[in-house]
Write a protein that holds these residues in place. Structure first.
Motif, PDB file in Angstrom:
ATOM      1  N   UNK A   1     -10.544  21.598   1.887  1.00 47.09           N
ATOM      2  CA  UNK A   1     -10.800  20.646   0.811  1.00 47.09           C
ATOM      3  C   UNK A   1      -9.968  19.383   0.960  1.00 47.09           C
ATOM      4  N   UNK A   2      -8.713  19.530   1.435  1.00 53.17           N
ATOM      5  CA  UNK A   2      -7.827  18.360   1.501  1.00 53.17           C
ATOM      6  C   UNK A   2      -8.290  17.316   2.509  1.00 53.17           C
ATOM      7  N   UNK A   3      -9.236  17.687   3.395  1.00 49.50           N
ATOM      8  CA  UNK A   3      -9.745  16.705   4.337  1.00 49.50           C
ATOM      9  C   UNK A   3     -10.602  15.640   3.654  1.00 49.50           C
ATOM     10  N   UNK A   4     -11.042  15.926   2.427  1.00 48.33           N
ATOM     11  CA  UNK A   4     -11.921  15.001   1.713  1.00 48.33           C
ATOM     12  C   UNK A   4     -11.173  14.208   0.637  1.00 48.33           C
ATOM     13  N   UNK A   5      -9.849  14.327   0.613  1.00 45.80           N
ATOM     14  CA  UNK A   5      -9.054  13.661  -0.415  1.00 45.80           C
ATOM     15  C   UNK A   5      -8.661  12.248   0.001  1.00 45.80           C
ATOM     16  N   UNK A   6      -8.348  12.047   1.275  1.00 48.68           N
ATOM     17  CA  UNK A   6      -7.882  10.745   1.768  1.00 48.68           C
ATOM     18  C   UNK A   6      -8.838   9.600   1.418  1.00 48.68           C
ATOM     19  N   UNK A   7     -10.168   9.764   1.572  1.00 55.15           N
ATOM     20  CA  UNK A   7     -11.047   8.643   1.217  1.00 55.15           C
ATOM     21  C   UNK A   7     -10.907   8.204  -0.235  1.00 55.15           C
ATOM     22  N   UNK A   8     -10.682   9.161  -1.136  1.00 49.23           N
ATOM     23  CA  UNK A   8     -10.542   8.815  -2.553  1.00 49.23           C
ATOM     24  C   UNK A   8      -9.305   7.954  -2.782  1.00 49.23           C
ATOM     25  N   UNK A   9      -8.194   8.347  -2.163  1.00 46.71           N
ATOM     26  CA  UNK A   9      -6.964   7.578  -2.334  1.00 46.71           C
ATOM     27  C   UNK A   9      -7.075   6.200  -1.684  1.00 46.71           C
ATOM     28  N   UNK A  10      -7.708   6.111  -0.531  1.00 48.82           N
ATOM     29  CA  UNK A  10      -7.844   4.825   0.144  1.00 48.82           C
ATOM     30  C   UNK A  10      -8.726   3.869  -0.648  1.00 48.82           C
ATOM     31  N   UNK A  11      -9.754   4.398  -1.290  1.00 47.20           N
ATOM     32  CA  UNK A  11     -10.578   3.557  -2.167  1.00 47.20           C
ATOM     33  C   UNK A  11      -9.719   2.983  -3.286  1.00 47.20           C
ATOM     34  N   UNK A  12      -8.877   3.844  -3.868  1.00 38.65           N
ATOM     35  CA  UNK A  12      -8.015   3.408  -4.964  1.00 38.65           C
ATOM     36  C   UNK A  12      -6.942   2.443  -4.486  1.00 38.65           C
ATOM     37  N   UNK A  13      -6.371   2.694  -3.304  1.00 39.75           N
ATOM     38  CA  UNK A  13      -5.360   1.780  -2.744  1.00 39.75           C
ATOM     39  C   UNK A  13      -5.921   0.379  -2.566  1.00 39.75           C
ATOM     40  N   UNK A  14      -7.186   0.292  -2.152  1.00 33.23           N
ATOM     41  CA  UNK A  14      -7.757  -1.011  -1.835  1.00 33.23           C
ATOM     42  C   UNK A  14      -8.004  -1.883  -3.046  1.00 33.23           C
ATOM     43  N   UNK A  15      -8.263  -1.272  -4.207  1.00 29.42           N
ATOM     44  CA  UNK A  15      -8.673  -2.050  -5.379  1.00 29.42           C
ATOM     45  C   UNK A  15      -7.612  -3.053  -5.843  1.00 29.42           C
ATOM     46  N   UNK A  16      -6.397  -2.627  -6.251  1.00 26.07           N
ATOM     47  CA  UNK A  16      -5.417  -3.617  -6.727  1.00 26.07           C
ATOM     48  C   UNK A  16      -4.913  -4.517  -5.604  1.00 26.07           C
ATOM     49  N   UNK A  17      -4.908  -3.996  -4.382  1.00 25.20           N
ATOM     50  CA  UNK A  17      -4.444  -4.797  -3.243  1.00 25.20           C
ATOM     51  C   UNK A  17      -5.397  -5.956  -2.991  1.00 25.20           C
ATOM     52  N   UNK A  18      -6.690  -5.669  -2.982  1.00 26.42           N
ATOM     53  CA  UNK A  18      -7.689  -6.722  -2.766  1.00 26.42           C
ATOM     54  C   UNK A  18      -7.673  -7.737  -3.896  1.00 26.42           C
ATOM     55  N   UNK A  19      -7.621  -7.251  -5.142  1.00 25.94           N
ATOM     56  CA  UNK A  19      -7.635  -8.155  -6.299  1.00 25.94           C
ATOM     57  C   UNK A  19      -6.407  -9.062  -6.287  1.00 25.94           C
ATOM     58  N   UNK A  20      -5.233  -8.489  -5.994  1.00 26.34           N
ATOM     59  CA  UNK A  20      -4.006  -9.288  -5.943  1.00 26.34           C
ATOM     60  C   UNK A  20      -4.083 -10.335  -4.846  1.00 26.34           C
ATOM     61  N   UNK A  21      -4.551  -9.925  -3.670  1.00 24.29           N
ATOM     62  CA  UNK A  21      -4.661 -10.871  -2.556  1.00 24.29           C
ATOM     63  C   UNK A  21      -5.641 -11.990  -2.851  1.00 24.29           C
TER      64      UNK A  21
END
Length: 222
Positions: free
Chosen positions: A137-157
C-alpha cells in the motif's frame, strides 16, 4: 482652511500600485524555513529508502522529524516577522496558505495510517492467496504527498514571481505522475529530489538574496 484635492481614478490606481510595489520590494525572506523543510523531507526520504534497501528499521519513525521541525519553524517565522520593516499586502495570504498546507499534511498522514491499519488484514489475505503478492500500500502514498507538496510551492512561486519555487512546484507534480508507475524506492528518490529542488535550493537562493539586501541596506544607511 486647507482642502485636500481629491485624486483622480488614474492617480488613485497609481498610488495603490506604488504602495504595493514598495511593500513587496521591502520584503526579503531569509530562506531558512524553505531550506529546513527541504533538508528534513530529503533526509526522511533517504533514510526510509535505506531502511527498505538494507532491510533494517530505526527504533522510531523517521517521519517524526517533520513534527519536530515545526518547533524551529515557529521561531524562524517569528524572527522573520520581527525583522520585516513593512508588511507586504499578500503576507496574510501566504501565511494561511502554508498553514493550510501543514494542516493538510497532518490530516493526510493521519488518514493514510488509519487506512493502512484497516486494510492490513485484507492485504495479508491477498498475499497469502498468491494474488498480487508483491502489493504494498505504501507504494501508492508518494504521489499523494507530491501532489500536495506542489500546490503551495507553485502558488508561492507564481505569486511572488520566484521562478525556482514555480519550477519546483511543477517538478513535484511531474514526479507525482511518475511515482504512480514506479517502485517505492524510486518514489522515495523522486520525493527527495523534489524536496531539494522545490524548497532547499530555492531557500539557498533566497538566503543569498537576503544577505545581499541586508548589505545594500547597510551601505545605504552609511
Amino acid at each position: 482652511m486647507n482642502q485636500t484635492t481629491p485624486l483622480s481614478e488614474k492617480e488613485s490606481l497609481a498610488l495603490i500600485a506604488q504602495m504595493i510595489n514598495k511593500a513587496k520590494d521591502s520584503y526579503h525572506s531569509t530562506g531558512m524555513g524553505a531550506m529546513m523543510w527541504g533538508a528534513v523531507i530529503t533526509i526522511c526520504s533517504l533514510v526510509r529508502l535505506a531502511e527498505i534497501h538494507y532491510n533494517f528499521r530505526l527504533p522510531f519513525d523517521i517521519y517524526l522529524l517533520t513534527l519536530v521541525a515545526i518547533i524551529p519553524q515557529i521561531f524562524i517565522t517569528i524572527k522573520e516577522k520581527r525583522s520585516q520593516k513593512v508588511k507586504s499586502y499578500d503576507d496574510p495570504f501566504m501565511d494561511y496558505l502554508w498553514l493550510g498546507f501543514g494542516i493538510c499534511i497532518f490530516l493526510l498522514v493521519h488518514a493514510i495510517n488509519l487506512l493502512a491499519n484497516d486494510l492490513q488484514p485484507l492485504t495479508d489475505e491477498v498475499k497469502r492467496s498468491g494474488f498480487a503478492s508483491n502489493f504494498h500500500l505504501y507504494e501508492y502514498i508518494a504521489p499523494l504527498f507530491l501532489i500536495l507538496y506542489g500546490m503551495p510551492t507553485f502558488v508561492t512561486g507564481a505569486a511572488c514571481k520566484f521562478k525556482p519555487m514555480l519550477w519546483g512546484g511543477l517538478l513535484c507534480w511531474a514526479c507525482s505522475i511518475i511515482t504512480v508507475y514506479t517502485s517505492v524506492k524510486i518514489d522515495l528518490m523522486l520525493t527527495a529530489l523534489s524536496a531539494l529542488m522545490a524548497w532547499f535550493i530555492p531557500g539557498l537562493i533566497m538566503e543569498k538574496e537576503y544577505r545581499e539586501y541586508i548589505k545594500a541596506q547597510v551601505q545605504a544607511d552609511v
